[in-house]
Design a protein around this motif. Structure first.
Motif, PDB file in Angstrom:
ATOM      1  N   ALA A   1     -64.839  39.510  17.069  1.00 37.00           N
ATOM      2  CA  ALA A   1     -63.995  38.892  16.040  1.00 37.00           C
ATOM      3  C   ALA A   1     -62.579  39.457  16.092  1.00 37.00           C
ATOM      4  O   ALA A   1     -61.594  38.707  16.029  1.00 37.00           O
ATOM      5  CB  ALA A   1     -64.609  39.103  14.651  1.00 37.00           C
ATOM      6  N   ILE A   2     -62.468  40.768  16.216  1.00 33.60           N
ATOM      7  CA  ILE A   2     -61.145  41.387  16.308  1.00 33.60           C
ATOM      8  C   ILE A   2     -60.430  40.936  17.575  1.00 33.60           C
ATOM      9  O   ILE A   2     -59.227  40.642  17.552  1.00 33.60           O
ATOM     10  CB  ILE A   2     -61.262  42.926  16.260  1.00 33.60           C
ATOM     11  CG1 ILE A   2     -61.676  43.362  14.863  1.00 33.60           C
ATOM     12  CG2 ILE A   2     -59.946  43.583  16.643  1.00 33.60           C
ATOM     13  CD1 ILE A   2     -62.035  44.812  14.763  1.00 33.60           C
ATOM     14  N   ALA A   3     -61.142  40.857  18.677  1.00 35.13           N
ATOM     15  CA  ALA A   3     -60.527  40.417  19.938  1.00 35.13           C
ATOM     16  C   ALA A   3     -59.968  39.004  19.793  1.00 35.13           C
ATOM     17  O   ALA A   3     -58.852  38.724  20.247  1.00 35.13           O
ATOM     18  CB  ALA A   3     -61.547  40.476  21.067  1.00 35.13           C
ATOM     19  N   CYS A   4     -60.712  38.125  19.155  1.00 35.48           N
ATOM     20  CA  CYS A   4     -60.232  36.751  18.935  1.00 35.48           C
ATOM     21  C   CYS A   4     -58.990  36.754  18.048  1.00 35.48           C
ATOM     22  O   CYS A   4     -58.031  36.016  18.305  1.00 35.48           O
ATOM     23  CB  CYS A   4     -61.323  35.895  18.302  1.00 35.48           C
ATOM     24  SG  CYS A   4     -62.704  35.575  19.391  1.00 35.48           S
ATOM     25  N   ALA A   5     -58.999  37.573  17.010  1.00 38.20           N
ATOM     26  CA  ALA A   5     -57.853  37.634  16.099  1.00 38.20           C
ATOM     27  C   ALA A   5     -56.627  38.217  16.800  1.00 38.20           C
ATOM     28  O   ALA A   5     -55.515  37.719  16.642  1.00 38.20           O
ATOM     29  CB  ALA A   5     -58.210  38.460  14.864  1.00 38.20           C
ATOM     30  N   VAL A   6     -56.819  39.260  17.576  1.00 40.58           N
ATOM     31  CA  VAL A   6     -55.707  39.894  18.289  1.00 40.58           C
ATOM     32  C   VAL A   6     -55.159  38.962  19.363  1.00 40.58           C
ATOM     33  O   VAL A   6     -53.951  38.889  19.586  1.00 40.58           O
ATOM     34  CB  VAL A   6     -56.145  41.256  18.888  1.00 40.58           C
ATOM     35  CG1 VAL A   6     -55.136  41.781  19.884  1.00 40.58           C
ATOM     36  CG2 VAL A   6     -56.354  42.259  17.766  1.00 40.58           C
ATOM     37  N   TRP A   7     -56.035  38.223  20.013  1.00 41.64           N
ATOM     38  CA  TRP A   7     -55.620  37.295  21.070  1.00 41.64           C
ATOM     39  C   TRP A   7     -54.622  36.276  20.530  1.00 41.64           C
ATOM     40  O   TRP A   7     -53.688  35.894  21.213  1.00 41.64           O
ATOM     41  CB  TRP A   7     -56.842  36.607  21.655  1.00 41.64           C
ATOM     42  CG  TRP A   7     -56.521  35.589  22.698  1.00 41.64           C
ATOM     43  CD1 TRP A   7     -56.477  34.236  22.534  1.00 41.64           C
ATOM     44  CD2 TRP A   7     -56.199  35.830  24.059  1.00 41.64           C
ATOM     45  NE1 TRP A   7     -56.147  33.621  23.709  1.00 41.64           N
ATOM     46  CE2 TRP A   7     -55.968  34.584  24.672  1.00 41.64           C
ATOM     47  CE3 TRP A   7     -56.079  36.992  24.819  1.00 41.64           C
ATOM     48  CZ2 TRP A   7     -55.622  34.458  26.001  1.00 41.64           C
ATOM     49  CZ3 TRP A   7     -55.740  36.860  26.150  1.00 41.64           C
ATOM     50  CH2 TRP A   7     -55.512  35.615  26.735  1.00 41.64           C
ATOM     51  N   SER A   8     -54.822  35.856  19.296  1.00 35.04           N
ATOM     52  CA  SER A   8     -53.962  34.831  18.713  1.00 35.04           C
ATOM     53  C   SER A   8     -52.756  35.422  17.980  1.00 35.04           C
ATOM     54  O   SER A   8     -51.990  34.690  17.381  1.00 35.04           O
ATOM     55  CB  SER A   8     -54.773  33.962  17.750  1.00 35.04           C
ATOM     56  OG  SER A   8     -55.196  34.731  16.650  1.00 35.04           O
ATOM     57  N   ARG A   9     -52.595  36.700  18.033  1.00 32.25           N
ATOM     58  CA  ARG A   9     -51.561  37.393  17.255  1.00 32.25           C
ATOM     59  C   ARG A   9     -50.296  37.600  18.066  1.00 32.25           C
ATOM     60  O   ARG A   9     -50.348  38.154  19.161  1.00 32.25           O
ATOM     61  CB  ARG A   9     -52.135  38.740  16.819  1.00 32.25           C
ATOM     62  CG  ARG A   9     -51.315  39.544  15.930  1.00 32.25           C
ATOM     63  CD  ARG A   9     -51.534  39.120  14.539  1.00 32.25           C
ATOM     64  NE  ARG A   9     -50.506  39.774  13.762  1.00 32.25           N
ATOM     65  CZ  ARG A   9     -50.508  39.825  12.484  1.00 32.25           C
ATOM     66  NH1 ARG A   9     -51.466  39.282  11.819  1.00 32.25           N
ATOM     67  NH2 ARG A   9     -49.550  40.419  11.846  1.00 32.25           N
ATOM     68  N   GLN A  10     -49.160  37.190  17.539  1.00 31.53           N
ATOM     69  CA  GLN A  10     -47.892  37.456  18.205  1.00 31.53           C
ATOM     70  C   GLN A  10     -47.500  38.906  17.979  1.00 31.53           C
ATOM     71  O   GLN A  10     -47.846  39.497  16.969  1.00 31.53           O
ATOM     72  CB  GLN A  10     -46.805  36.545  17.668  1.00 31.53           C
ATOM     73  CG  GLN A  10     -46.934  35.125  18.124  1.00 31.53           C
ATOM     74  CD  GLN A  10     -45.741  34.301  17.683  1.00 31.53           C
ATOM     75  OE1 GLN A  10     -44.952  34.722  16.864  1.00 31.53           O
ATOM     76  NE2 GLN A  10     -45.628  33.117  18.249  1.00 31.53           N
ATOM     77  N   GLY A  11     -46.782  39.461  18.926  1.00 35.32           N
ATOM     78  CA  GLY A  11     -46.359  40.854  18.825  1.00 35.32           C
ATOM     79  C   GLY A  11     -47.342  41.827  19.435  1.00 35.32           C
ATOM     80  O   GLY A  11     -47.085  43.018  19.493  1.00 35.32           O
ATOM     81  N   VAL A  12     -48.482  41.325  19.863  1.00 40.07           N
ATOM     82  CA  VAL A  12     -49.494  42.171  20.508  1.00 40.07           C
ATOM     83  C   VAL A  12     -49.627  41.687  21.949  1.00 40.07           C
ATOM     84  O   VAL A  12     -49.733  40.483  22.184  1.00 40.07           O
ATOM     85  CB  VAL A  12     -50.851  42.071  19.778  1.00 40.07           C
ATOM     86  CG1 VAL A  12     -51.898  42.915  20.463  1.00 40.07           C
ATOM     87  CG2 VAL A  12     -50.705  42.472  18.323  1.00 40.07           C
TER      88      VAL A  12
END
Length: 187
Positions: free
Chosen positions: A117-128
C-alpha cells in the motif's frame, strides 16, 4: 525444538535475541504508521490501509514476547523436570509455538499488505524519486510470498527472510534516509 534447546543452553542470549525480534516488529509497525501519516492527505485510503497494517504489527511483537517468555519458562521447567514430565512439557511447548507462529503469520500478511500500500502511494507521489516506490514494494512482496508459502503448507523459507532484511529493510531504510535528508526534498 531447537529454540527450546537454545533457551536451555544460553537463556540470556536467547532472551536477548527474541526481545530484539519483538522490538523489530514494533519498529516495523511504527514505520508503517509514520508513512501513513505522511501520505494521508494525498492517498487517504492507502494511508489508512498502511496504518491498520502498522497497528497489526502488534501481533508480531506479541508473538515475539510470547516466544521469549514462554520458551524461557519451558526451558527452565524442562531442565528441572523428570523424564515423564518432559514429554508433557514438550507437547505443551509445541502448542505454544503453533500459537506464536500463527500470530507471526498474521503479522507477516499485514506487513506485506502495508508495504505494498505504501509503495503504491509513494509511486504516485510527486517529489519522491520514482525508483523508491517499487523498492518499497520489495519487503511487501517478499512478505506476501512468504505468507503464501507457509499458508500452502510448505516450510518457511529463511532465504526470503534474509533477502527481505538486507534489501527490503536495511538498504531500503538507508535509501529513504538519503532521499529525505537531501536538500529540497518535498513530500
Amino acid at each position: 525444538y531447537v529454540e527450546l534447546l537454545q533457551a536451555v543452553r544460553t537463556p540470556s542470549y536467547f532472551r536477548m535475541a527474541w526481545m530484539l525480534d519483538a522490538i523489530i516488529w514494533l519498529l516495523i509497525g511504527v514505520c508503517l504508521v509514520l508513512w501513513a501519516i505522511v501520505l494521508i492527505h494525498r492517498t487517504p485510503r492507502l494511508a489508512l490501509i498502511a496504518a491498520v497494517c502498522g497497528l497489526g504489527q502488534l501481533f508480531g511483537a506479541s508473538a515475539g514476547f510470547k516466544r521469549v517468555n514462554g520458551t524461557a519458562d519451558f526451558a527452565q521447567q524442562l531442565s528441572q523436570a523428570g523424564e515423564s514430565s518432559q514429554q508433557y512439557l514438550l507437547r505443551s511447548y509445541g502448542d505454544l509455538i503453533r500459537i506464536v507462529n500463527a500470530e507471526y503469520h498474521f503479522a507477516v500478511l499485514l506487513l506485506g499488505v502495508g508495504y505494498v500500500a505504501i509503495a503504491c502511494a509513494v509511486w504516485s507521489r510527486q517529489g519522491v524519486p520514482r525508483w523508491l516506490g517499487p523498492w518499497m514494494a520489495v519487503p511487501g512482496v517478499l512478505a506476501l510470498v512468504q505468507f503464501l508459502i507457509v499458508a500452502l503448507g510448505m516450510p518457511f523459507v529463511a532465504a526470503l527472510n534474509y533477502i527481505d532484511v538486507v534489501v527490503g529493510n536495511v538498504a531500503l531504510n538507508l535509501a529513504i534516509a538519503w532521499v529525505f535528508w537531501r536538500p529540497n526534498t518535498q513530500m
